[in-house]
Design an enzyme around this catalytic site. Structure first.
Site, PDB file in Angstrom:
ATOM      1  N   ASP A   1      -1.077   5.695   5.483  1.00 13.46           N
ATOM      2  CA  ASP A   1      -2.003   4.810   6.200  1.00 13.46           C
ATOM      3  C   ASP A   1      -1.215   4.109   7.306  1.00 13.46           C
ATOM      4  OD1 ASP A   1      -4.155   3.327   6.947  1.00 13.46           O
ATOM      5  OD2 ASP A   1      -4.292   2.134   5.120  1.00 13.46           O
TER       6      ASP A   1
ATOM      7  N   ASP B   1      -6.384   7.344  11.337  1.00  9.57           N
ATOM      8  CA  ASP B   1      -5.165   6.643  10.952  1.00  9.57           C
ATOM      9  C   ASP B   1      -4.758   6.786   9.499  1.00  9.57           C
ATOM     10  OD1 ASP B   1      -7.357   5.201  10.084  1.00  9.57           O
ATOM     11  OD2 ASP B   1      -6.460   3.240  10.480  1.00  9.57           O
ATOM     12  N   GLU B   2      -5.404   7.654   8.739  1.00  9.79           N
ATOM     13  CA  GLU B   2      -4.977   7.829   7.351  1.00  9.79           C
ATOM     14  C   GLU B   2      -5.321   9.223   6.864  1.00  9.79           C
ATOM     15  OE1 GLU B   2      -7.062   5.653   4.256  1.00  9.79           O
ATOM     16  OE2 GLU B   2      -8.639   5.109   5.680  1.00  9.79           O
TER      17      GLU B   2
END
Length: 371
Positions: free
Chosen positions: A22, A116-117
């Site tokens: 993350d 983003d993860e």
């Protein structure tokens, strides 16, 4: 990452080595990286006024209580010196692709959740590194060197635990939950940490004597079903650290949407209409961003008793543009008003997509912008 697990289901499936990566305050961190004047300052990506919503906040801003999904005007009141910057999705996608290439160096089994993860299954150690924890450290190091950004990592034997772990030592941290430790780790956590349990949900649980994972594990499935409906089965498994979902690479996006959990239940038609307008704006931005069109618009409402209602309208051809999308969404809401009880969550989704542009992203509910 070896040893025995307490859950027979996990043993039957075989132990996996799962990493959840993350990025730390991704959008805001990219802006601070690219603009030295923003470094060390409270930064929010999004809109400051009117119907503007915070899409991401730097850690400096979070100290004041600024969070994603917060109205821009509220964020400004909490942090008068907050600097708002407009999003640059093209740049975020570029960096996201760079990061995903790093992931693929270590495993082909990558399941992105958003820009983003992502989950990574590194059970098959294709680089001969010998340790999932070491792989996670190497990934974090390579991300820092190549992007000048930081990432946090969770390492465990299933997706639920890996995601919890990645949040444990943020920012720029790592947490490892080894086989046999899952139930114990979850027992110590406040239920608010469980994905899907919002502020109102946590309050309801507190009234029922449930404040930690251990409290939740003490309740049987019948009790949970009586109080939380279809959400009960997830809660029952989560309280025991159980998650048999595989990491799925190359999943085809089936929908684009967003949902918002309210800090206080709402029931007035005016408040629901205003919230719908906010969700429409953010969801359409994502639809436009991905150059996707779809035929079905679905409204989701979760009531204060955790029961969920969905209503949908479908067209013979794809929604022609934002005006038609707005019209359909508003029409669905008007058809269900007045509601039988207050609402704790509202969501809006466009599905039956056509012309999706991009890579192997999974079905997407725009948690990026709204949660």
């Amino acid at each position: 990452m070896t040893g025995e697990t307490e859950d027979d289901g996990e043993e039957a499936q075989g132990l996996r080595k799962i990493i959840h990566i993350d990025m730390d305050a991704f959008f805001a961190s990219v802006e601070q990286r690219d603009n030295p004047d923003l470094r060390g300052k409270a930064v929010a990506v999004g809109g400051a006024g009117g119907r503007g919503v915070v899409a991401a906040a730097s850690y400096e801003a979070r100290k004041f209580g600024v969070r994603s999904a917060m109205p821009g005007m509220t964020a400004r009141r909490l942090c008068p010196d907050l600097i708002f910057v407009r999003h640059r999705f093209d740049e975020y996608r570029k960096v996201s692709q760079q990061i995903r290439e790093i992931f693929r160096h270590y495993t082909p089994h990558v399941e992105p959740l958003s820009l983003d993860e992502a989950y990574l299954d590194v059970t098959d150690d294709i680089r001969g590194i010998g340790s999932a924890t070491r792989i996670a450290e190497l990934i974090r190091q390579q991300i820092r060197e190549e992007t000048q950004l930081t990432a946090s990592a969770g390492v465990s034997y299933n997706k639920f635990l890996a995601k919890l772990a990645s949040d444990q030592n943020k920012p720029d941290g790592i947490c490892v939950i080894r086989p046999g430790q899952g139930a114990q780790f979850v027992a110590s956590l406040p239920v608010r940490r469980f994905h899907g349990v919002g502020p109102r949900g946590a309050e309801k649980m507190a009234r029922l004597g449930i404040e930690t994972g251990a409290d939740l594990a003490a309740k049987d499935l019948a009790f949970l079903r009586a109080n939380f409906g279809s959400f009960a089965d997830y809660l029952y498994r989560a309280a025991r650290g159980i998650d048999l979902r595989p990491v799925r690479a190359n999943r085809i996006r089936k929908s684009l949407g967003g949902e918002r959990t309210f800090s206080e239940d709402i029931s007035s038609g005016a408040a629901l209409r205003d919230t719908l307008e906010e969700i429409i704006a953010i969801v359409w931005e994502r639809i436009d961003e991905h150059q996707s069109r779809g035929r079905t618009v679905t409204l989701k409402l979760r009531f204060s008793d955790f029961q969920t209602m969905t209503r949908a309208k479908s067209l013979q051809q794809a929604v022609s543009g934002r005006a038609e999308f707005e019209q359909l969404a508003r029409a669905i809401l008007e058809e269900v008003l007045p509601l039988p009880m207050p609402v704790r969550l509202m969501g809006l989704t466009l599905s039956n997509l056509e012309g999706e542009k991009g890579d192997e992203r999974p079905p997407d509910t725009a948690q990026l912008s709204l949660l």
